[in-house]
Design a protein around this motif. Structure first.
Motif, PDB file in Angstrom:
ATOM      1  N   SER A 212       0.938  -1.293  -0.322  1.00  8.18           N
ATOM      2  CA  SER A 212      -0.426   0.563   0.180  1.00  8.18           C
ATOM      3  C   SER A 212       1.006   1.319   0.659  1.00  8.18           C
ATOM      4  N   ASN A 213       0.567   2.300  -1.135  1.00 11.52           N
ATOM      5  CA  ASN A 213       1.991   3.132  -0.793  1.00 11.52           C
ATOM      6  C   ASN A 213       0.600   4.640  -0.132  1.00 11.52           C
ATOM      7  N   PHE A 214       1.658   5.779  -0.022  1.00 11.58           N
ATOM      8  CA  PHE A 214       1.247   6.941   0.958  1.00 11.58           C
ATOM      9  C   PHE A 214      -0.899   7.258   0.621  1.00 11.58           C
ATOM     10  N   PHE A 215      -0.785   7.378  -1.427  1.00 12.01           N
ATOM     11  CA  PHE A 215      -2.392   7.507  -1.404  1.00 12.01           C
ATOM     12  C   PHE A 215      -3.383   6.399  -1.170  1.00 12.01           C
ATOM     13  N   LEU A 221      -6.661   6.073   6.254  1.00 10.42           N
ATOM     14  CA  LEU A 221      -6.651   6.389   7.358  1.00 10.42           C
ATOM     15  C   LEU A 221      -7.936   8.275   7.556  1.00 10.42           C
ATOM     16  N   LEU A 222      -7.918   8.685   6.422  1.00  9.86           N
ATOM     17  CA  LEU A 222      -8.713   9.123   6.349  1.00  9.86           C
ATOM     18  C   LEU A 222     -10.162   8.773   6.882  1.00  9.86           C
ATOM     19  N   SER A 223     -10.226   7.999   6.410  1.00  4.93           N
ATOM     20  CA  SER A 223     -11.778   7.180   6.049  1.00  4.93           C
ATOM     21  C   SER A 223     -12.104   6.778   7.297  1.00  4.93           C
ATOM     22  N   VAL A 224     -10.695   6.205   8.489  1.00  2.00           N
ATOM     23  CA  VAL A 224     -10.266   6.766   9.848  1.00  2.00           C
ATOM     24  C   VAL A 224     -11.520   7.603  10.877  1.00  2.00           C
ATOM     25  N   LEU A 320       1.629  14.100   7.671  1.00  4.77           N
ATOM     26  CA  LEU A 320       1.352  13.977   6.307  1.00  4.77           C
ATOM     27  C   LEU A 320       2.547  12.697   6.019  1.00  4.77           C
ATOM     28  N   SER A 321       3.869  13.452   6.845  1.00  2.00           N
ATOM     29  CA  SER A 321       5.014  13.228   6.810  1.00  2.00           C
ATOM     30  C   SER A 321       4.830  11.513   7.155  1.00  2.00           C
ATOM     31  N   MET A 325       6.375   8.072   5.773  1.00  2.00           N
ATOM     32  CA  MET A 325       7.320   7.303   6.022  1.00  2.00           C
ATOM     33  C   MET A 325       6.848   6.282   6.896  1.00  2.00           C
ATOM     34  N   THR A 326       5.299   5.791   6.833  1.00  2.00           N
ATOM     35  CA  THR A 326       4.866   4.475   6.816  1.00  2.00           C
ATOM     36  C   THR A 326       4.850   3.599   5.020  1.00  2.00           C
ATOM     37  N   SER A 327       4.672   4.739   4.449  1.00  2.00           N
ATOM     38  CA  SER A 327       4.344   4.204   3.268  1.00  2.00           C
ATOM     39  C   SER A 327       6.016   3.880   2.519  1.00  2.00           C
ATOM     40  N   LYS A 328       7.018   4.208   3.815  1.00  2.00           N
ATOM     41  CA  LYS A 328       7.733   3.344   3.519  1.00  2.00           C
ATOM     42  C   LYS A 328       8.434   2.313   4.021  1.00  2.00           C
ATOM     43  N   HIS A 329       7.488   1.691   4.896  1.00  3.64           N
ATOM     44  CA  HIS A 329       8.226   0.536   6.069  1.00  3.64           C
ATOM     45  C   HIS A 329       8.091  -0.463   5.078  1.00  3.64           C
TER      46      HIS A 329
END
Length: 393
Positions: A212-215, A221-224, A320-321, A325-329
């Protein structure tokens, strides 16, 4: 003179001692120690970790933290509030920097020495003790280990991602989830149940879709946030369509009311309109409600009041940062971290979470920086290996 840093100073001991601090200050006799204990705990660990590693690790997200500190200083100069409030506001923002540095410095050891597995096992052993109550609360709720049902339940859902991070066997992951379900049921915390449910769903989603990428993570998270913000309206709709469910139980978890929080929210928004750009500072979020001083019970609204539009914009960039960063985990960290972020954002719509003297928002930030540090080191190792192969050939 060289001072040797004790070997137990690590990310693991920071997390475990934070739980100990929360336990200590849960007793009324030690309640006044809340601020000094938390400040000393953060500062001491930061200084010891920095002395241990002799390094300050730069990261792009630190730019947002720098501007947030600068904003708070300027805001304090303009408002000329009390010295205590000024120091508190700057300290709480600096905690973000302390957290980032502790995680970035300890990240390699935490992962490559498999400290995360040790932490996971230790937290799983401690988790059932959260069900113990030293005092009574009400006929429908038990306060749990930390003498307050919300504190106990919120803490349990926030440490669950750390437990899932280090567990490889499904039976232990299932056990941890069941224990948290028991804790949230016994404490009857609606906000914890909602945050736990949404956090677990995001964990499952990212486990199934590890790339899963950043978008994707942003939309998740926006849905949450959306579901959490409109949770009462959703609950009222469910209650209206399945009235038999609510009428057959006296559980507080099925209560669909705001408990006066909607009034506090309106008071907060009205106050925000008086100073929308700069906000009202850290002493602008308390309200006299029925003879009692109360907060807004909404971490997002509190940020808006404290920082105004300008400061909130800076904080949004920081968030957002964190998502980027999480998208790179790697897959293991990404699932646990996104669960932690989803949980804290959900809790933020029902309680004070950001820039307050507790650790709830610190735990997901730790995971974000730990996971990013691990991935960054893995990337460096891969590049070094490629260069060595090229030299050999």
């Amino acid at each position: 003179m060289n001072i040797k840093v004790p070997s137990f100073i690590s990310l693991n001991s920071f997390v475990l001692t934070s739980i100990l601090v929360i336990f200590i200050i849960s007793f009324s006799n030690f309640a006044n120690l809340r601020a000094p204990l938390i400040v000393v705990h953060f500062t001491l660990f930061y200084l010891l970790v920095m002395y241990k590693h002799q390094i300050v690790i730069m990261n792009k997200s630190l730019i947002a933290i720098f501007f947030l500190v600068l904003f708070v200083v300027i805001q304090s100069i303009i408002f000329q509030g009390s010295l205590l409030i000024i120091v508190q506001s700057i300290a709480l923002v600096l905690f973000l920097f302390f957290t980032s540095q502790i995680a970035l410095a300890e990240g390699k050891s935490f992962y490559y020495k498999e400290q995360y597995k040790t932490l996971s096992k230790t937290l799983l052993i401690l988790l059932p003790f959260f069900l113990i109550s030293f005092n009574s609360w009400s006929d429908f709720r038990q306060p749990g280990l930390f003498r307050n049902p919300n504190i106990t339940s919120h803490l349990s859902v926030m440490i669950l991602p750390f437990i899932l991070l280090g567990m490889d066997q499904k039976k232990y992951k299932t056990l941890a989830v069941i224990i948290v379900i028991l804790i949230t049921t016994v404490t009857a915390s609606r906000s914890a149940v909602l945050a736990f449910s949404l956090g677990l769903l995001t964990y499952i989603f990212v486990t199934v879709f590890p790339k899963s990428n950043f978008f994707t993570l942003f939309v998740l998270l926006l849905s949450v946030l959306g579901i959490s913000i409109y949770s009462v309206e959703i609950a009222e709709w469910v209650s209206g369509n399945f009235s038999g469910l609510a009428s057959s139980s006296d559980s507080r978890l099925l209560d669909t009311g705001y408990n006066g929080r909607d009034i506090l929210m309106q008071l907060a928004l009205d106050r925000f309109k008086s100073q929308p750009m700069l906000g009202l500072g850290f002493d602008g979020v308390k309200f006299d409600f029925g003879g009692h001083e109360l907060g807004t019970h909404n971490g997002l609204v509190e940020i808006l009041i404290k920082f105004g539009i300008i400061g909130t914009f800076i904080f949004t960039l920081f968030c957002l940062s964190l998502i980027w960063m999480t998208s790179k985990h790697n897959a293991r960290f990404k699932a646990a971290t996104i669960m932690s972020l989803a949980t804290i954002f959900s809790l933020s719509t029902n309680s004070s979470t950001f820039f307050v003297l507790n650790y709830l928002a610190i735990y997901p930030i730790l995971l974000v920086y730990l996971g990013y540090r691990v991935q960054d080191e893995s990337y460096k190792l891969q590049n070094e290996t490629r260069r060595e192969l090229l030299v050999e050939h």
